[in-house]
Design an enzyme around this catalytic site. Structure first.
Site, PDB file in Angstrom:
ATOM      1  N   SER A 129     -36.793 -53.556  -5.441  1.00  0.00           N
ATOM      2  CA  SER A 129     -36.640 -53.271  -4.010  1.00  0.00           C
ATOM      3  C   SER A 129     -35.189 -53.071  -3.616  1.00  0.00           C
ATOM      4  O   SER A 129     -34.277 -53.697  -4.175  1.00  0.00           O
ATOM      5  CB  SER A 129     -37.226 -54.435  -3.205  1.00  0.00           C
ATOM      6  OG  SER A 129     -36.868 -54.354  -1.836  1.00  0.00           O
ATOM      7  N   GLU A 131     -34.020 -54.274  -1.070  1.00  0.00           N
ATOM      8  CA  GLU A 131     -33.581 -55.548  -0.491  1.00  0.00           C
ATOM      9  C   GLU A 131     -32.741 -56.349  -1.493  1.00  0.00           C
ATOM     10  O   GLU A 131     -32.050 -57.299  -1.113  1.00  0.00           O
ATOM     11  CB  GLU A 131     -34.785 -56.376  -0.040  1.00  0.00           C
ATOM     12  CG  GLU A 131     -35.524 -55.804   1.157  1.00  0.00           C
ATOM     13  CD  GLU A 131     -34.747 -55.954   2.458  1.00  0.00           C
ATOM     14  OE1 GLU A 131     -33.963 -56.920   2.582  1.00  0.00           O
ATOM     15  OE2 GLU A 131     -34.925 -55.099   3.352  1.00  0.00           O
ATOM     16  N   TYR A 153     -37.139 -63.023  -0.326  1.00  0.00           N
ATOM     17  CA  TYR A 153     -37.835 -61.879  -0.920  1.00  0.00           C
ATOM     18  C   TYR A 153     -36.889 -61.101  -1.836  1.00  0.00           C
ATOM     19  O   TYR A 153     -37.222 -60.780  -2.989  1.00  0.00           O
ATOM     20  CB  TYR A 153     -38.385 -60.957   0.171  1.00  0.00           C
ATOM     21  CG  TYR A 153     -38.899 -59.646  -0.356  1.00  0.00           C
ATOM     22  CD1 TYR A 153     -40.108 -59.576  -1.037  1.00  0.00           C
ATOM     23  CD2 TYR A 153     -38.169 -58.465  -0.192  1.00  0.00           C
ATOM     24  CE1 TYR A 153     -40.574 -58.367  -1.538  1.00  0.00           C
ATOM     25  CE2 TYR A 153     -38.629 -57.261  -0.686  1.00  0.00           C
ATOM     26  CZ  TYR A 153     -39.829 -57.215  -1.355  1.00  0.00           C
ATOM     27  OH  TYR A 153     -40.287 -56.021  -1.852  1.00  0.00           O
TER      28      TYR A 153
END
Length: 326
Positions: A129, A131, A153
């Site tokens: 990801s 992120e 996350y």
């Protein structure tokens, strides 16, 4: 010619449903892992794949149970495995970091370990990801940009990325990661800001809601179309050698721009309806994400097809049609 077996964790999600359709179109036998409760509530939990349920095989298992994943791998003996399942809502990861880290990290370790033991020739894809970049060190971000995750996350995805690379290097497994930037569609979950925006726009247009409450309107993201991105996943596993790739559009747009475009599609002025609410801010914000997909274009021939404005229109049109059909 024998059909290839593909195993998808997270098949009931946005990406899983598009990927299942793609693999079916290419002649695969598609298997998916779902929680047992999905069979008890198919209308709610299987809605994204209900149109292909007769073409795929679902297996009950849990990312928190190595034994259940081992049994599925033993039974399916997949040629390709796409590990998409995760607790993927960033805001929720702050509220319950324990389950996010446990599910996302252990789940990745369990599925990799099961493949190593029972299907070592299987090609493995891990859904990494953007992120992971978090508090970015450079813009745009590429495969060499250092990670600085700003949420549980993001931290869990860095761990999954490292696990995938470790199994590749330690056991010579074909294991690769796609560092996917934000990708959306009409199948996006309602908890994500993009779908919250488009579904609320549809409700406002239909007269069923009067305002839209949002957090940080200045946060910027690189938004693409989910169906484009699952094609990149498939391409990664068709290569001779495993590698990791950034999948993105190399464009960035603010939440405010997404809002403006969504309301414009419905013929409305966003300023008449949007309310900023600080309760929707994250404890640690990620302000800017923009991905450089040059390596993916060069090595696997991938580039995004759907532009930002078209993506927003697809989502608004789909939600307005749903409102009309209520």
């Amino acid at each position: 010619m024998k059909k290839r077996n593909a195993l998808i964790t997270g098949i009931t999600g946005q990406d899983g449903s598009y990927l299942a359709e793609l693999l079916l179109s290419k002649g695969y036998k598609v298997h998916g892992i779902v929680r047992r409760v999905a069979f008890e509530d198919p209308e709610h939990r299987l809605w994204r794949i209900k149109h292909i349920l007769d073409k795929i095989t679902l297996h009950a298992a849990s990312l928190e149970s190595y034994a259940s994943l081992y049994n599925v791998v033993e039974n399916v003996k997949p040629d390709e495995c796409y590990h998409l399942a995760a607790q993927s809502f960033v805001s929720y990861s702050f509220e319950d970091a324990f389950s996010t880290l446990n599910t996302n990290i252990n789940g990745t370790l369990y599925i990799l370990s099961a493949l190593k033991e029972r299907a070592p020739e299987c090609k493995f894809y891990f859904a990494a990801s953007s992120e992971m970049f978090g508090k970015v060190k450079e813009t745009p971000q590429n495969e060499d940009t250092p990670f600085y995750p700003r949420s549980p996350y993001g931290i869990s995805k860095v761990a999954g990325f490292d696990l995938t690379r470790n199994f590749r290097e330690s056991y010579s497994m074909f294991a690769c990661s796609g560092l996917l930037f934000n990708h959306e569609s009409p199948r996006r979950g309602f908890e994500f800001v993009t779908r919250k925006i488009t579904s609320t726009v549809a409700k406002i247009k239909a007269g069923r809601q009067h305002n839209l409450k949002l957090g940080n309107l200045e946060a910027k993201r690189d938004w693409g179309f989910a169906a484009d991105y699952v094609y990149a996943m498939w391409l990664m596993l068709q290569q001779d050698e495993p590698d990791d790739y950034v999948i993105a559009t190399n464009e960035t747009h603010s939440v405010k721009e997404f809002v403006e475009q969504a309301f414009r599609c419905a013929g409305l002025n966003w300023k008449d309806y949007v309310v900023t609410d600080r309760t929707f801010y994250r404890p640690a914000e990620v302000r800017l994400l923009q991905g450089d997909y040059a390596k993916a274009k060069r090595k696997i021939g991938w580039e995004p097809q759907v532009k930002f404005e078209e993506l927003v229109k697809k989502m608004v049109d789909a939600d307005m049609l749903s409102e009309h059909n209520l």
